[in-house]
Design a protein around this motif. Structure first.
Motif, PDB file in Angstrom:
ATOM      1  N   UNK A 277       0.746  -1.413   0.046  1.00 15.26           N
ATOM      2  CA  UNK A 277      -0.119   0.215   0.010  1.00 15.26           C
ATOM      3  C   UNK A 277       0.895   1.205   0.077  1.00 15.26           C
ATOM      4  N   UNK A 278       1.946   1.203   0.359  1.00 16.46           N
ATOM      5  CA  UNK A 278       2.998   2.547   0.502  1.00 16.46           C
ATOM      6  C   UNK A 278       3.664   2.706  -0.660  1.00 16.46           C
ATOM      7  N   UNK A 279       3.263   1.894  -2.054  1.00 16.04           N
ATOM      8  CA  UNK A 279       3.923   2.045  -3.120  1.00 16.04           C
ATOM      9  C   UNK A 279       5.201   1.382  -3.577  1.00 16.04           C
ATOM     10  N   UNK A 280       5.653   0.391  -2.751  1.00 23.10           N
ATOM     11  CA  UNK A 280       6.900  -0.311  -2.788  1.00 23.10           C
ATOM     12  C   UNK A 280       6.511  -1.651  -3.344  1.00 23.10           C
ATOM     13  N   UNK A 281       6.976  -2.161  -4.302  1.00 24.52           N
ATOM     14  CA  UNK A 281       6.969  -3.560  -4.832  1.00 24.52           C
ATOM     15  C   UNK A 281       8.158  -4.043  -4.084  1.00 24.52           C
ATOM     16  N   UNK A 282       7.936  -5.257  -3.333  1.00 27.17           N
ATOM     17  CA  UNK A 282       8.923  -6.020  -2.588  1.00 27.17           C
ATOM     18  C   UNK A 282       8.577  -7.364  -2.332  1.00 27.17           C
ATOM     19  N   UNK A 283       9.755  -8.092  -1.878  1.00 26.21           N
ATOM     20  CA  UNK A 283       9.801  -9.477  -1.652  1.00 26.21           C
ATOM     21  C   UNK A 283      10.687  -9.841  -0.826  1.00 26.21           C
ATOM     22  N   UNK A 284      10.322 -10.879   0.124  1.00 28.33           N
ATOM     23  CA  UNK A 284      11.497 -11.258   1.048  1.00 28.33           C
ATOM     24  C   UNK A 284      12.244 -12.801   0.732  1.00 28.33           C
ATOM     25  N   UNK A 285      13.265 -13.072   1.048  1.00 29.20           N
ATOM     26  CA  UNK A 285      13.961 -14.243   0.724  1.00 29.20           C
ATOM     27  C   UNK A 285      14.652 -14.466   2.013  1.00 29.20           C
ATOM     28  N   UNK A 286      15.134 -15.691   2.623  1.00 29.50           N
ATOM     29  CA  UNK A 286      16.015 -15.905   3.596  1.00 29.50           C
ATOM     30  C   UNK A 286      17.391 -16.672   3.184  1.00 29.50           C
ATOM     31  N   UNK A 287      18.377 -16.099   3.857  1.00 27.08           N
ATOM     32  CA  UNK A 287      19.573 -16.945   3.353  1.00 27.08           C
ATOM     33  C   UNK A 287      19.915 -18.200   3.843  1.00 27.08           C
ATOM     34  N   UNK A 288      20.651 -19.072   3.584  1.00 22.21           N
ATOM     35  CA  UNK A 288      20.812 -20.323   4.202  1.00 22.21           C
ATOM     36  C   UNK A 288      20.930 -20.724   5.586  1.00 22.21           C
ATOM     37  N   UNK A 289      21.016 -19.469   6.355  1.00 21.13           N
ATOM     38  CA  UNK A 289      20.958 -19.795   7.937  1.00 21.13           C
ATOM     39  C   UNK A 289      19.626 -18.796   8.491  1.00 21.13           C
ATOM     40  N   UNK A 290      18.795 -18.557   7.551  1.00 21.55           N
ATOM     41  CA  UNK A 290      17.506 -17.835   7.972  1.00 21.55           C
ATOM     42  C   UNK A 290      17.569 -16.462   8.210  1.00 21.55           C
ATOM     43  N   UNK A 291      18.376 -15.612   7.587  1.00 20.15           N
ATOM     44  CA  UNK A 291      18.375 -14.379   7.795  1.00 20.15           C
ATOM     45  C   UNK A 291      17.675 -13.523   6.858  1.00 20.15           C
ATOM     46  N   UNK A 292      16.827 -12.836   7.103  1.00 21.66           N
ATOM     47  CA  UNK A 292      15.774 -12.127   6.116  1.00 21.66           C
ATOM     48  C   UNK A 292      16.687 -10.971   5.187  1.00 21.66           C
ATOM     49  N   UNK A 293      16.294 -11.123   3.924  1.00 14.12           N
ATOM     50  CA  UNK A 293      16.717 -10.343   2.994  1.00 14.12           C
ATOM     51  C   UNK A 293      15.593  -9.704   2.105  1.00 14.12           C
ATOM     52  N   UNK A 294      15.340  -8.530   2.101  1.00 20.81           N
ATOM     53  CA  UNK A 294      14.421  -7.769   1.290  1.00 20.81           C
ATOM     54  C   UNK A 294      14.775  -7.095  -0.101  1.00 20.81           C
ATOM     55  N   UNK A 295      14.073  -7.564  -1.013  1.00 22.11           N
ATOM     56  CA  UNK A 295      14.622  -6.814  -2.533  1.00 22.11           C
ATOM     57  C   UNK A 295      13.259  -6.304  -3.023  1.00 22.11           C
ATOM     58  N   UNK A 296      13.585  -4.832  -3.001  1.00 16.29           N
ATOM     59  CA  UNK A 296      12.489  -4.048  -3.632  1.00 16.29           C
ATOM     60  C   UNK A 296      12.737  -2.795  -4.204  1.00 16.29           C
ATOM     61  N   UNK A 297      11.833  -2.227  -4.886  1.00 17.52           N
ATOM     62  CA  UNK A 297      11.648  -0.912  -5.574  1.00 17.52           C
ATOM     63  C   UNK A 297      10.310  -0.090  -5.300  1.00 17.52           C
ATOM     64  N   UNK A 298      10.616   1.346  -5.550  1.00 16.80           N
ATOM     65  CA  UNK A 298       9.539   2.184  -5.550  1.00 16.80           C
ATOM     66  C   UNK A 298       9.319   2.664  -6.959  1.00 16.80           C
ATOM     67  N   UNK A 299      10.105   2.253  -7.985  1.00 16.85           N
ATOM     68  CA  UNK A 299       9.844   2.628  -9.300  1.00 16.85           C
ATOM     69  C   UNK A 299       8.949   1.729  -9.898  1.00 16.85           C
ATOM     70  N   UNK A 300       7.758   2.295 -10.526  1.00 14.84           N
ATOM     71  CA  UNK A 300       6.897   1.421 -11.375  1.00 14.84           C
ATOM     72  C   UNK A 300       7.638   1.454 -12.911  1.00 14.84           C
ATOM     73  N   UNK A 301       7.201   0.342 -13.738  1.00 11.24           N
ATOM     74  CA  UNK A 301       8.015   0.020 -14.934  1.00 11.24           C
ATOM     75  C   UNK A 301       7.322   1.093 -15.968  1.00 11.24           C
TER      76      UNK A 301
END
Length: 130
Positions: A106-130
Motif C-alpha cells: 500500500x505504501x507504493x513499494x514492490x517488495x519481496x523477502x527471501x532468507x539466506x541459508x541460515x534464516x536471515x531475512x533479505x528484502x528486495x524492493x523498488x519504488x519505481x513502476x515500470x
C-alpha cells in the motif's frame, strides 16, 4: 561516528560466502579461509564472522536465532517493479528460501523477502513502476 558496514555471525562460513557471492552478487574482498570474511555490495562493507571464532576471541557465549528469523533484514534495491520479480525468481532458482513472493504494498513499494541459508531475512524492493 560513520556507518562502515554490517556484519552477521554465521555457522557455516563456506556456504554463507557462496550464498552472498554467487546468489546475491556480493564481491569478496579477501581470502575465503579466514575467520571473518569481508564482502562488499555497492560500496557497503558486509562482514561474515564465524560464530565459534568470535566467541573465542571475545571469551563470551552468545545466543543465536535458529530457523528463519526476524531479528533484522538486509535490504537490497533494484531499478523497478519488474526487476523485483526477476531478481526474486533468480535468487530462488539459486537456492534462496522464499519468505514473501513479490507484492506491491500500500505504501507504493514492490517488495519481496527471501532468507539466506541460515534464516536471515533479505528484502528486495523498488519504488519505481515500470
Amino acid at each position: 561516528m560513520k556507518l562502515d558496514g554490517f556484519g552477521i555471525f554465521v555457522k557455516d562460513m563456506k556456504k554463507m560466502i557462496c550464498f552472498y557471492r554467487d546468489v546475491l552478487g556480493f564481491e569478496i574482498k579477501e581470502d575465503e579461509s579466514t575467520t571473518n570474511v569481508y564482502l562488499e555490495k555497492d560500496g557497503t562493507l558486509f562482514l561474515l564472522y564465524g560464530r565459534n571464532d568470535f566467541e573465542k576471541m571475545t571469551k563470551h557465549r552468545f545466543g543465536y536465532a535458529e530457523g528463519i528469523n526476524g531479528h533484522y533484514e538486509t535490504a537490497l534495491s533494484v531499478e523497478n517493479f519488474s526487476a523485483v520479480d526477476k531478481a526474486y525468481a533468480d535468487v530462488i532458482s539459486k537456492g534462496a528460501v522464499s519468505v514473501l513472493a513479490p507484492a506491491t504494498e500500500p505504501w507504493g513499494q514492490r517488495t519481496c523477502y527471501i532468507a539466506d541459508l541460515e534464516g536471515n531475512l533479505i528484502e528486495i524492493g523498488s519504488f519505481v513502476k515500470d
